[in-house]
Design an enzyme around this catalytic site. Structure first.
Site, PDB file in Angstrom:
ATOM      1  N   HIS A 204       0.847  -1.190   0.000  1.00  0.00           N
ATOM      2  CA  HIS A 204       0.000   0.000   0.000  1.00  0.00           C
ATOM      3  C   HIS A 204       0.884   1.242   0.000  1.00  0.00           C
ATOM      4  O   HIS A 204       2.084   1.166   0.242  1.00  0.00           O
ATOM      5  CB  HIS A 204      -0.905   0.016   1.236  1.00  0.00           C
ATOM      6  CG  HIS A 204      -0.151   0.114   2.535  1.00  0.00           C
ATOM      7  ND1 HIS A 204       0.574  -0.945   3.070  1.00  0.00           N
ATOM      8  CD2 HIS A 204       0.019   1.148   3.400  1.00  0.00           C
ATOM      9  CE1 HIS A 204       1.130  -0.564   4.201  1.00  0.00           C
ATOM     10  NE2 HIS A 204       0.822   0.708   4.422  1.00  0.00           N
ATOM     11  N   ASP A 206       0.774   5.245   1.855  1.00  0.00           N
ATOM     12  CA  ASP A 206       0.106   5.957   2.946  1.00  0.00           C
ATOM     13  C   ASP A 206      -0.607   7.184   2.377  1.00  0.00           C
ATOM     14  O   ASP A 206      -0.006   7.933   1.604  1.00  0.00           O
ATOM     15  CB  ASP A 206       1.120   6.390   4.003  1.00  0.00           C
ATOM     16  CG  ASP A 206       1.759   5.202   4.703  1.00  0.00           C
ATOM     17  OD1 ASP A 206       1.140   4.122   4.720  1.00  0.00           O
ATOM     18  OD2 ASP A 206       2.876   5.355   5.231  1.00  0.00           O
ATOM     19  N   HIS A 261       4.843   0.081  -0.001  1.00  0.00           N
ATOM     20  CA  HIS A 261       5.575  -0.701   0.985  1.00  0.00           C
ATOM     21  C   HIS A 261       4.675  -1.791   1.553  1.00  0.00           C
ATOM     22  O   HIS A 261       3.457  -1.767   1.389  1.00  0.00           O
ATOM     23  CB  HIS A 261       6.133   0.197   2.096  1.00  0.00           C
ATOM     24  CG  HIS A 261       5.106   1.043   2.782  1.00  0.00           C
ATOM     25  ND1 HIS A 261       4.495   2.137   2.189  1.00  0.00           N
ATOM     26  CD2 HIS A 261       4.577   0.972   4.037  1.00  0.00           C
ATOM     27  CE1 HIS A 261       3.648   2.700   3.026  1.00  0.00           C
ATOM     28  NE2 HIS A 261       3.677   2.011   4.153  1.00  0.00           N
ATOM     29  N   ARG A 271       7.870  -8.588  15.556  1.00  0.00           N
ATOM     30  CA  ARG A 271       8.225  -7.235  15.131  1.00  0.00           C
ATOM     31  C   ARG A 271       7.221  -6.262  15.736  1.00  0.00           C
ATOM     32  O   ARG A 271       6.007  -6.457  15.632  1.00  0.00           O
ATOM     33  CB  ARG A 271       8.216  -7.136  13.602  1.00  0.00           C
ATOM     34  CG  ARG A 271       8.662  -5.775  13.071  1.00  0.00           C
ATOM     35  CD  ARG A 271       8.824  -5.818  11.549  1.00  0.00           C
ATOM     36  NE  ARG A 271       9.355  -4.574  11.018  1.00  0.00           N
ATOM     37  CZ  ARG A 271       8.596  -3.551  10.619  1.00  0.00           C
ATOM     38  NH1 ARG A 271       7.276  -3.639  10.655  1.00  0.00           N
ATOM     39  NH2 ARG A 271       9.157  -2.448  10.171  1.00  0.00           N
TER      40      ARG A 271
END
Length: 332
Positions: A204, A206, A261, A271
């Site tokens: 996607h 941002d 990303h 993570r």
């Protein structure tokens, strides 16, 4: 099928994902905010990648470690307790479902408004016995990262030779700024056979102006190059990674490109990421800046308000090109 695990977050050794769709790429643009060439390097990075790493960023490491510790404690709670902070509508706790349109990921998250006066009002019980400690850590961190983001945006304006230095940063500083903050936890994927096809967070861009990301020392983040290749971003828990958002792409009339990303699942290590999304006020009109049009360049985009774009973006699928609905058809 996406399974949700609740392991102890800090106990896993580092293992690199074996995904064969990416190549480790060491030349992520590095910007030292203390150096005089920062703005020049930043402009090139925004044009070539829409993405860069910043050091000497001024965000106290104590603020980073305090908030990450609070996030680790929350995500280590039993699922039944975490769910008391959800569902996200839009703020709160969520897992697996990324938005309302069918996108799934191997992730759980907390989403907050970046308006400090509003934070944690609905989360007092679920965030543990000492919610004020969480609130203080959150507010300190967000304030410092917002300051860094504004400094970066002002350096961008300088680098673009825009006379009004705060042309971008004022949108984040506005009391009505629609900025948000997100804590993500990506559980490990111990099933090596499934690992190559397991997405933590799908590809996607941002929609906001700028995003400031940091994470613990765990791999998973990838960005897409202009030629479509995906490259892995080496983790660095003490630095920040900056994404150009869709709104900044429009404001610069496409000179800066918002970066595609995604996050892939790691095999054994959790993570934890922390992202500040700097957004304009809902009423703000978004269009290419006249000072960047040089009197002859055509606008590539129709004017729209952030509310209009946000509504369109959040009614789409994650991997959709959201800007396509706002592009002008230029006559040949």
């Amino acid at each position: 099928m996406v399974a949700l695990y609740n392991p102890a977050i800090e106990q896993f050794p580092f293992t690199k994902t074996s995904c064969n769709t990416s190549t480790l790429f060491p030349a992520i643009p590095l910007i030292d905010l203390s150096k005089p060439d920062a703005k020049t390097l930043m402009i090139k990075a925004c044009e070539d990648f829409g993405f860069f790493k910043v050091i000497n960023h001024g965000v106290p490491l104590e603020f980073i470690s305090r908030l990450e510790a609070e996030a680790v404690k929350f995500f280590s709670l039993p699922l039944s307790e975490k769910e008391q902070a959800g569902p996200p509508c839009p703020f709160g706790y969520g897992n697996k479902s990324i938005g309302p349109n069918g996108d799934l990921g191997r992730v759980e998250y907390l989403l907050f408004t970046a308006n400090q006066d509003s934070n944690l009002q609905r989360f007092v019980y679920p965030l543990g016995k000492n919610p004020e400690k969480f609130r203080a850590a959150l507010n300190d961190y967000v304030s410092a990262v917002k300051k860094m983001a504004c400094e970066i945006l002002e350096l961008m304006a300088d680098g673009l030779k825009i006379q009004q230095r705060d042309v971008f940063s004022k949108l984040l500083m506005d009391e009505q700024s629609d900025s948000v903050f997100r804590l993500n936890h990506y559980p490990p994927c111990p099933d090596i056979q499934a690992l190559n096809n397991t997405i933590g967070f799908g590809e996607h861009t941002d929609p906001q102006i700028i995003s400031a990301l940091r994470s613990n020392n765990t791999s998973g983040l990838q960005i897409s190059l202009r030629d479509g290749r995906w490259i892995s971003v080496p983790p660095d828990q003490n630095s920040f990674f900056i994404n150009v958002g869709d709104s900044l792409q429009v404001l610069t009339n496409g000179r800066f490109k918002s970066v595609w990303h995604r996050v892939l699942a790691n095999s054994l290590k959790s993570r934890v990421s922390m992202i500040y999304f700097g957004g304009p006020p809902l009423r703000e009109k978004i269009a290419p800046l006249p000072s960047l049009m040089e009197g002859h360049e055509q606008s590539l985009y129709k004017e729209f308000t952030w509310f209009e774009y946000k509504k369109s973006a959040y009614s789409s699928r994650l991997a959709d090109n959201r800007l396509i609905h706002f592009e002008k058809i230029v006559a040949s």
